[in-house]
Design a protein around this motif. Structure first.
Motif, PDB file in Angstrom:
ATOM      1  N   LYS A  19       5.550 -15.003  18.142  1.00 52.58           N
ATOM      2  CA  LYS A  19       6.593 -15.489  17.756  1.00 52.58           C
ATOM      3  C   LYS A  19       6.954 -17.210  17.282  1.00 52.58           C
ATOM      4  N   ILE A  22       4.846 -17.938  14.573  1.00 53.30           N
ATOM      5  CA  ILE A  22       5.451 -17.351  13.445  1.00 53.30           C
ATOM      6  C   ILE A  22       6.419 -18.343  13.077  1.00 53.30           C
ATOM      7  N   GLN A  23       6.943 -18.658  13.150  1.00 52.16           N
ATOM      8  CA  GLN A  23       8.292 -19.547  13.035  1.00 52.16           C
ATOM      9  C   GLN A  23       7.698 -20.537  12.536  1.00 52.16           C
ATOM     10  N   HIS A  26       2.480 -22.124   9.080  1.00 48.01           N
ATOM     11  CA  HIS A  26       2.379 -21.170   7.689  1.00 48.01           C
ATOM     12  C   HIS A  26       1.283 -20.412   8.066  1.00 48.01           C
ATOM     13  N   THR A  57       8.159 -10.562   9.141  1.00 45.93           N
ATOM     14  CA  THR A  57       8.954 -10.932   8.393  1.00 45.93           C
ATOM     15  C   THR A  57      10.328 -11.732   8.125  1.00 45.93           C
ATOM     16  N   ARG A  60      10.592 -14.810   9.777  1.00 47.13           N
ATOM     17  CA  ARG A  60       9.750 -16.314   8.837  1.00 47.13           C
ATOM     18  C   ARG A  60      10.603 -16.273   7.529  1.00 47.13           C
ATOM     19  N   PRO A  64       9.170 -23.031   7.812  1.00 47.74           N
ATOM     20  CA  PRO A  64       8.164 -23.430   9.005  1.00 47.74           C
ATOM     21  C   PRO A  64       9.103 -24.446   9.805  1.00 47.74           C
TER      22      PRO A  64
END
Length: 344
Positions: A19, A22-23, A26, A57, A60, A64
């Motif tokens: 997680k 993802i956050q 890139h 998805t 995201r 970011p």
């Protein structure tokens, strides 16, 4: 203490790490799945849905954020002889590029066009290392993490290695439990260290390699990384590129001119990301079998290199008669064990 089974806790931690990637990065979803230890993209998706009640998805959707240092845990099979690894790395550490403390190893490294930093802190109770890694370009994060595992030799099976060393004829009382093969960061770095270290003590060799790094290494900016090592020098560095070494006269190195030429010739073989053959390396004037074997052992992480031509290995093999072929395919560890016995 947290009220859930260990396996579930481990899965949750892995999902939280994914997680975070993802956050905060890139990275592609596939790269994140691999880096976080999932077998497939589908596995990552299921885990995110289970623990975060959303999809990768959805996580995201926002752009970011500024990349921060990433923390994760790297495990090994015990026993792991951290004091041996620590002392081996400490003896060869380059001031301003590496630092070794009682419980940690940290260094700067080049990655594509940028410089990264990591700190691995030993956690004996959990059989692993807490890893802090900070790099502006996370496209190669998985590769860098694997490289760190190789540097610390975290994939080794100590029981299997010990059995092979016993088969070679070493008495059980002389074995170093949990022996590991600390690697160099790259084949190029290990070769430079090996050539500069020919016919001189480890201390003298490190003095020269330090000069090489301080003169030609890329200087780390103050802005990055955020958790950089403290250094006695005012500057911090990454190891020089093959291009910078090949193009320099190396006048600042205190060694015979022939050896400087060997270093430059060696560097030329690696320009533009090239990986030369062993034949190409041996063809360099002044580079012999010992240097190539050292490069294979520490640079290529080959576990089956017996440095029979090494003076200390030869001397210790006379004192403790061994049959090196019986230690295959773990003869690099026999080399290390004989070195270690010379210090006792």
């Amino acid at each position: 203490a947290v009220g859930i089974p260990p396996k579930q806790f481990q899965n949750m931690q892995r999902t939280l790490f994914a997680k975070q990637l993802i956050q905060q990065t890139h990275l592609s979803m596939t790269d994140i799945a691999i880096t976080a230890g999932y077998q497939s993209l589908r596995q990552l998706q299921r885990a995110i849905e289970q623990y975060c009640a959303t999809s990768p998805t959805q996580l995201r959707k926002k752009e970011p954020v500024q990349q921060k240092a990433i923390s994760l845990f790297l495990s090994y099979r015990p026993p792991y002889n951290w004091p041996y690894v620590r002392d081996f790395l400490a003896t060869r550490a380059i001031e301003g590029m590496e630092r070794v403390t009682d419980e940690s190893y940290e260094r700067y490294f080049s990655c594509n066009e940028s410089i990264g930093f990591f700190k691995a802190t030993h956690d004996e109770a959990r059989h692993g290392f807490k890893l802090l890694i900070d790099m502006p370009d996370l496209g190669r994060l998985h590769t860098i993490i694997e490289n760190i595992k190789q540097v610390l030799d975290l994939h080794a099976d100590p029981i299997l290695i010990e059995q092979s060393l016993l088969q070679s004829g070493l008495p059980p009382s002389k074995l170093t439990p949990g022996l590991r093969l600390p690697s160099a960061w790259s084949v190029f770095e290990s070769g430079c260290r090996a050539i500069v270290g020919q016919q001189v003590s480890v201390k003298a060799a490190i003095g020269q390699v330090t000069l090489l790094v301080h003169q030609l290494g890329e200087t780390v900016s103050d802005a990055l990384p955020s958790n950089g090592l403290e250094s006695k020098t005012s500057e911090r560095y990454s190891f020089p590129s093959p291009e910078s070494v090949a193009e320099n006269s190396l006048e600042f190195l205190r060694m015979p001119q022939a050896r400087k030429e060997a270093v430059r010739h060696f560097a030329r073989l690696f320009i533009n990301g090239n990986m030369p053959s062993h034949e190409d390396i041996l063809a360099i004037k002044g580079v012999g079998p010992w240097t190539l074997d050292y490069l294979k052992m520490r640079g290529e992480r080959n576990p089956d290199v017996y440095l029979g031509g090494d003076l200390i290995v030869r001397k210790m093999a006379q004192q403790y008669p061994v049959a090196p072929e019986k230690a295959a395919p773990w003869r690099s560890y026999l080399t290390l064990q004989l070195w270690q016995l010379s210090n006792q």
